[in-house]
Enzyme design. Sequence first.
Site, PDB file in Angstrom:
ATOM      1  CB  SER A 145      -0.948  -0.050   1.199  1.00  0.00           C
ATOM      2  OG  SER A 145      -2.043   0.800   1.031  1.00  0.00           O
TER       3      SER A 145
ATOM      4  CG  ASP B 212      -5.671  -4.765  -3.598  1.00  0.00           C
ATOM      5  OD1 ASP B 212      -6.423  -3.811  -3.322  1.00  0.00           O
ATOM      6  OD2 ASP B 212      -4.456  -4.749  -3.383  1.00  0.00           O
TER       7      ASP B 212
ATOM      8  CG  HIS C 231      -5.534  -3.126  -0.017  1.00  0.00           C
ATOM      9  ND1 HIS C 231      -4.480  -3.010  -0.905  1.00  0.00           N
ATOM     10  CD2 HIS C 231      -5.316  -2.168   0.932  1.00  0.00           C
ATOM     11  CE1 HIS C 231      -3.677  -2.032  -0.521  1.00  0.00           C
ATOM     12  NE2 HIS C 231      -4.156  -1.511   0.600  1.00  0.00           N
TER      13      HIS C 231
END
Length: 340
Positions: free
Chosen positions: A132, A287, A316
């Site tokens: 991320s 994701d 995610h």
Amino acid sequence: MPEQSQTEIFDLGDFQLSTGFILSNAKLAYKTHGKLNAAKDNAILFPHFLGGAPEALEIYIGEDRPLDPRKYFIILPGLLGNGVSSSPSNTAAPFDRGAFPQTHIADDVIAQHRLVTEKFGIDELYLVLGWSVGALQTYEWAVRFPHMVKRAASIAGAPKPSPWTLLWLRTAIEEPILADPAWNNGFYTDPQAVQAGLRRQAHVMALTLPPLGFYREGEEVWRAIGFASMDDFVSRFWEAFMLPQDPNNLINQSRKTRAADPSAGGDLSAALSRIKAQMFVVAFTGDRMFPPEECQRDAERIPNAKYWEVNSIGGHLTTFSLTEQDRQAMDDVLRQVLTA
């Protein structure tokens, strides 16, 4: 779980930000695990995600785990704006609270570079990795300091946010806070006065970050990980994560994420082509923040990059290792990256 190390502070002095401000007495928080060997060639840099902290990554460090502190010297740096490094919540006037200058991912990486070189005397990193917002920092490292990074791994990340992710950051992170009547342009006296905005953040994240199948009737993943109901999951996982946060810190982190770009507004493909590291680009099915097809496109622009897609339950959220399957998937990814 490794033995807990102490958070340490690296003094950056009067640190010039890419936005043109000088942050006096700037601080970079960090933690380390393991020992730097005599050759100084076993160092791993592992920056964290939005709203996270160095200790959030310690679940992946341990003896007989891929990130084994008996073998590697693992550095966990804290983002500027995370509440421990220099941040809106801990900086004196004139840069206190809502007046804190905007920081960029490039500022974080420059500060980390100073930590690595000045504090530890390291001139090559065995691995830089992150997911991320940690992946955004990884790309910045690989482009900005190409001869210093031996391996780099972007896991559930990208060199810069996609249009969907830009919209998500504005809608999920910033707007709930800015719309809270207690926000007061960032000059609230108590972060908990903005708790209504923080709760709305948590609810939007609960809606948008897990894959759709996470809530599917009869297959509820939240039940398998110890929650009594969907509402219980929203409260005890999402609200519990967001409510302790300082709103100004979150706004600063969100805006630096939105501005992330290792090409600094130039040709991104050209910037990625300059990467010298052995690059690993890993995506998770489900994701929506960093979809596999977009991660694959990023990998195709990097010389000799290796891309692979991992089937996951959490999308995610795989990086949180909420299920045993996702934990195993993360260990497998890290093991492949370290041994390739």
